[in-house]
Design a protein around this motif. Structure first.
Motif, PDB file in Angstrom:
ATOM      1  N   ALA A  88       0.813  -1.215   0.000  1.00  0.00           N
ATOM      2  CA  ALA A  88       0.000   0.000   0.000  1.00  0.00           C
ATOM      3  C   ALA A  88       0.850   1.269   0.000  1.00  0.00           C
ATOM      4  N   ARG A  89       2.021   1.219   0.578  1.00  0.00           N
ATOM      5  CA  ARG A  89       2.852   2.424   0.601  1.00  0.00           C
ATOM      6  C   ARG A  89       3.503   2.711  -0.747  1.00  0.00           C
ATOM      7  N   PHE A  90       3.526   1.725  -1.623  1.00  0.00           N
ATOM      8  CA  PHE A  90       4.160   1.891  -2.934  1.00  0.00           C
ATOM      9  C   PHE A  90       3.149   2.034  -4.071  1.00  0.00           C
ATOM     10  N   GLU A  91       1.923   1.597  -3.838  1.00  0.00           N
ATOM     11  CA  GLU A  91       0.896   1.581  -4.892  1.00  0.00           C
ATOM     12  C   GLU A  91       0.063   2.855  -4.840  1.00  0.00           C
ATOM     13  N   THR A  92      -0.179   3.453  -6.005  1.00  0.00           N
ATOM     14  CA  THR A  92      -1.057   4.624  -6.050  1.00  0.00           C
ATOM     15  C   THR A  92      -2.513   4.153  -6.048  1.00  0.00           C
ATOM     16  N   LEU A  93      -3.391   5.062  -5.717  1.00  0.00           N
ATOM     17  CA  LEU A  93      -4.816   4.743  -5.761  1.00  0.00           C
ATOM     18  C   LEU A  93      -5.221   4.381  -7.182  1.00  0.00           C
ATOM     19  N   GLU A  94      -4.659   5.082  -8.150  1.00  0.00           N
ATOM     20  CA  GLU A  94      -4.951   4.798  -9.556  1.00  0.00           C
ATOM     21  C   GLU A  94      -4.525   3.377  -9.928  1.00  0.00           C
ATOM     22  N   GLY A  95      -3.330   2.975  -9.502  1.00  0.00           N
ATOM     23  CA  GLY A  95      -2.840   1.631  -9.791  1.00  0.00           C
ATOM     24  C   GLY A  95      -3.686   0.559  -9.134  1.00  0.00           C
ATOM     25  N   ALA A  96      -4.054   0.787  -7.885  1.00  0.00           N
ATOM     26  CA  ALA A  96      -4.893  -0.183  -7.169  1.00  0.00           C
ATOM     27  C   ALA A  96      -6.262  -0.296  -7.834  1.00  0.00           C
ATOM     28  N   ALA A  97      -6.820   0.832  -8.248  1.00  0.00           N
ATOM     29  CA  ALA A  97      -8.123   0.812  -8.921  1.00  0.00           C
ATOM     30  C   ALA A  97      -8.041   0.007 -10.218  1.00  0.00           C
ATOM     31  N   ARG A  98      -6.958   0.202 -10.963  1.00  0.00           N
ATOM     32  CA  ARG A  98      -6.771  -0.543 -12.210  1.00  0.00           C
ATOM     33  C   ARG A  98      -6.681  -2.047 -11.931  1.00  0.00           C
ATOM     34  N   ILE A  99      -5.911  -2.419 -10.912  1.00  0.00           N
ATOM     35  CA  ILE A  99      -5.740  -3.833 -10.553  1.00  0.00           C
ATOM     36  C   ILE A  99      -7.078  -4.481 -10.211  1.00  0.00           C
ATOM     37  N   TYR A 100      -7.921  -3.744  -9.486  1.00  0.00           N
ATOM     38  CA  TYR A 100      -9.204  -4.299  -9.044  1.00  0.00           C
ATOM     39  C   TYR A 100     -10.363  -3.992  -9.993  1.00  0.00           C
ATOM     40  N   GLY A 101     -10.095  -3.293 -11.085  1.00  0.00           N
ATOM     41  CA  GLY A 101     -11.147  -3.008 -12.057  1.00  0.00           C
ATOM     42  C   GLY A 101     -12.208  -2.050 -11.550  1.00  0.00           C
ATOM     43  N   VAL A 102     -11.780  -1.074 -10.750  1.00  0.00           N
ATOM     44  CA  VAL A 102     -12.699  -0.089 -10.173  1.00  0.00           C
ATOM     45  C   VAL A 102     -12.358   1.278 -10.772  1.00  0.00           C
ATOM     46  N   SER A 103     -13.350   2.098 -10.992  1.00  0.00           N
ATOM     47  CA  SER A 103     -13.136   3.450 -11.503  1.00  0.00           C
ATOM     48  C   SER A 103     -12.395   4.284 -10.458  1.00  0.00           C
ATOM     49  N   VAL A 104     -11.225   4.813 -10.831  1.00  0.00           N
ATOM     50  CA  VAL A 104     -10.454   5.629  -9.892  1.00  0.00           C
ATOM     51  C   VAL A 104     -11.213   6.908  -9.545  1.00  0.00           C
ATOM     52  N   GLN A 105     -11.946   7.455 -10.495  1.00  0.00           N
ATOM     53  CA  GLN A 105     -12.722   8.665 -10.217  1.00  0.00           C
ATOM     54  C   GLN A 105     -13.821   8.384  -9.209  1.00  0.00           C
ATOM     55  N   GLU A 106     -14.456   7.230  -9.325  1.00  0.00           N
ATOM     56  CA  GLU A 106     -15.488   6.841  -8.364  1.00  0.00           C
ATOM     57  C   GLU A 106     -14.887   6.706  -6.961  1.00  0.00           C
ATOM     58  N   LEU A 107     -13.720   6.079  -6.863  1.00  0.00           N
ATOM     59  CA  LEU A 107     -13.060   5.940  -5.559  1.00  0.00           C
ATOM     60  C   LEU A 107     -12.726   7.307  -4.971  1.00  0.00           C
ATOM     61  N   CYS A 108     -12.147   8.179  -5.778  1.00  0.00           N
ATOM     62  CA  CYS A 108     -11.788   9.521  -5.309  1.00  0.00           C
ATOM     63  C   CYS A 108     -13.013  10.267  -4.803  1.00  0.00           C
ATOM     64  N   ASN A 109     -14.090  10.202  -5.551  1.00  0.00           N
ATOM     65  CA  ASN A 109     -15.319  10.884  -5.149  1.00  0.00           C
ATOM     66  C   ASN A 109     -15.902  10.300  -3.878  1.00  0.00           C
ATOM     67  N   GLU A 110     -15.910   8.981  -3.761  1.00  0.00           N
ATOM     68  CA  GLU A 110     -16.454   8.345  -2.551  1.00  0.00           C
ATOM     69  C   GLU A 110     -15.635   8.699  -1.319  1.00  0.00           C
ATOM     70  N   VAL A 111     -14.327   8.677  -1.438  1.00  0.00           N
ATOM     71  CA  VAL A 111     -13.475   9.012  -0.298  1.00  0.00           C
ATOM     72  C   VAL A 111     -13.667  10.471   0.099  1.00  0.00           C
ATOM     73  N   ALA A 112     -13.829  11.348  -0.887  1.00  0.00           N
ATOM     74  CA  ALA A 112     -14.033  12.772  -0.605  1.00  0.00           C
ATOM     75  C   ALA A 112     -15.450  13.072  -0.137  1.00  0.00           C
ATOM     76  N   GLY A 113     -16.319  12.059  -0.169  1.00  0.00           N
ATOM     77  CA  GLY A 113     -17.685  12.260   0.303  1.00  0.00           C
ATOM     78  C   GLY A 113     -18.597  12.887  -0.735  1.00  0.00           C
ATOM     79  N   LYS A 114     -18.180  12.857  -1.993  1.00  0.00           N
ATOM     80  CA  LYS A 114     -19.001  13.434  -3.061  1.00  0.00           C
ATOM     81  C   LYS A 114     -19.957  12.370  -3.579  1.00  0.00           C
ATOM     82  N   GLU A 115     -21.067  12.823  -4.091  1.00  0.00           N
ATOM     83  CA  GLU A 115     -22.042  11.928  -4.684  1.00  0.00           C
ATOM     84  C   GLU A 115     -21.469  11.323  -5.954  1.00  0.00           C
ATOM     85  N   VAL A 116     -21.644  10.045  -6.119  1.00  0.00           N
ATOM     86  CA  VAL A 116     -21.177   9.360  -7.323  1.00  0.00           C
ATOM     87  C   VAL A 116     -22.326   9.290  -8.300  1.00  0.00           C
ATOM     88  N   GLU A 117     -22.078   9.759  -9.525  1.00  0.00           N
ATOM     89  CA  GLU A 117     -23.143   9.780 -10.533  1.00  0.00           C
ATOM     90  C   GLU A 117     -23.188   8.495 -11.304  1.00  0.00           C
TER      91      GLU A 117
END
Length: 84
Positions: free
Chosen positions: A55-84
């Motif tokens: 986790a200390r070496f992997e970016t959020l973008e890289g982890a999202a790619r590995i798990y097939g998750v939208s990095v923008q969706e993750l960023c928005n959820e962590v920031a507490g923004k509504e996901v469209e």
């Protein structure tokens, strides 16, 4: 209400944190340290990043790619923004 760990070790509660932007280039470890609620977001997406030694070496973008998750969706959820 959102919380963030301050440099002095305390927690700051801030209702305006939902206005911040999470960078896809942040390391997963840094994200978890600065946004404790991110643990729930990553677990929700079945990402095994919490407690992972990489986790200390992997970016959020890289982890999202590995798990097939939208990095923008993750960023928005962590920031507490509504996901469209």
């Amino acid at each position: 209400m959102f919380q963030r760990k301050e440099a002095g070790g305390g927690w700051r509660y801030d209702e305006n944190m939902a206005d911040e932007t999470i960078s896809p280039q942040i390391s997963v470890a840094e994200l978890l340290a600065s946004h404790p609620a991110a643990v729930l977001v990553l677990i929700k997406h079945r990402m095994a990043c919490v407690g992972c030694p990489m986790a200390r070496f992997e970016t959020l973008e890289g982890a999202a790619r590995i798990y097939g998750v939208s990095v923008q969706e993750l960023c928005n959820e962590v920031a507490g923004k509504e996901v469209e």
